[in-house]
Write a protein that holds these residues in place. Sequence first.
Motif, short mmCIF file in Angstrom:
data_model
loop_
_atom_site.label_atom_id
_atom_site.label_comp_id
_atom_site.label_asym_id
_atom_site.label_seq_id
_atom_site.Cartn_x
_atom_site.Cartn_y
_atom_site.Cartn_z
N PHE A 17 0.46 -0.74 0.16
CA PHE A 17 0.04 -0.03 0.23
C PHE A 17 0.73 0.85 0.28
O PHE A 17 2.17 1.36 1.01
CB PHE A 17 -1.08 0.17 1.20
CG PHE A 17 -2.63 -1.47 1.28
CD1 PHE A 17 -2.97 -0.77 0.08
CD2 PHE A 17 -2.35 -2.26 2.08
CE1 PHE A 17 -4.15 -1.53 0.08
CE2 PHE A 17 -3.23 -3.13 2.04
CZ PHE A 17 -4.05 -2.70 1.05
N VAL A 18 0.37 1.88 -0.94
CA VAL A 18 1.52 3.48 -1.09
C VAL A 18 -0.17 4.70 -0.86
O VAL A 18 -0.59 4.73 -1.38
CB VAL A 18 1.49 3.54 -2.62
CG1 VAL A 18 2.48 4.86 -2.41
CG2 VAL A 18 2.76 2.76 -2.25
N ARG A 19 0.34 6.23 0.55
CA ARG A 19 0.18 6.70 0.28
C ARG A 19 1.04 8.24 0.26
O ARG A 19 2.03 7.69 0.40
CB ARG A 19 -1.00 7.24 1.11
CG ARG A 19 0.23 6.90 2.80
CD ARG A 19 -1.30 7.22 3.59
NE ARG A 19 -0.22 7.14 4.87
CZ ARG A 19 -0.31 7.94 6.15
NH1 ARG A 19 -0.80 9.40 4.73
NH2 ARG A 19 0.57 8.20 6.94
N ALA A 20 0.28 8.67 0.30
CA ALA A 20 1.13 10.17 0.24
C ALA A 20 1.71 10.78 1.70
O ALA A 20 0.43 11.29 2.38
CB ALA A 20 0.62 11.65 -0.80
N TYR A 21 2.97 11.21 2.08
CA TYR A 21 2.94 11.32 2.84
C TYR A 21 2.03 12.67 3.57
O TYR A 21 2.33 13.52 2.86
CB TYR A 21 4.47 11.10 3.51
CG TYR A 21 4.81 12.08 5.30
CD1 TYR A 21 4.54 10.71 6.06
CD2 TYR A 21 5.64 12.91 5.08
CE1 TYR A 21 4.85 11.77 7.44
CE2 TYR A 21 5.42 13.13 6.69
CZ TYR A 21 5.01 12.39 7.52
OH TYR A 21 5.84 12.99 8.83
N ASN A 22 1.83 13.01 4.22
CA ASN A 22 1.17 14.14 4.62
C ASN A 22 -0.26 14.91 4.03
O ASN A 22 -0.92 15.76 4.06
CB ASN A 22 2.10 15.08 4.38
CG ASN A 22 2.85 14.95 6.54
OD1 ASN A 22 2.16 14.84 7.13
ND2 ASN A 22 3.99 15.86 6.15
#
Length: 76
Positions: A17-22
């Motif tokens: 899983f990948v999400r853009a930090y902040n």
Amino acid sequence: STALNGGSLTITTPTPFVRAYNTETFPHAGVGVATGANGGKVTVTALSSTTVRVDLDSNGDGTPEATVTKPWSTFE
């Protein structure tokens, strides 16, 4: 968990899983799979940072018996 009634559960992330930090609360990409002792699977696929698809393959034959697309926020 007592909810497993003595059974086992294996969780894998074949695609992390990948999400853009902040900037994103939820992942925008990735796949997680939970497999039960009898071979049944629940596959969670991030479609976007707001939407997720959940596939249920109760007998583990590779064909989902049910698929639902929901907002990630329903899993909070």
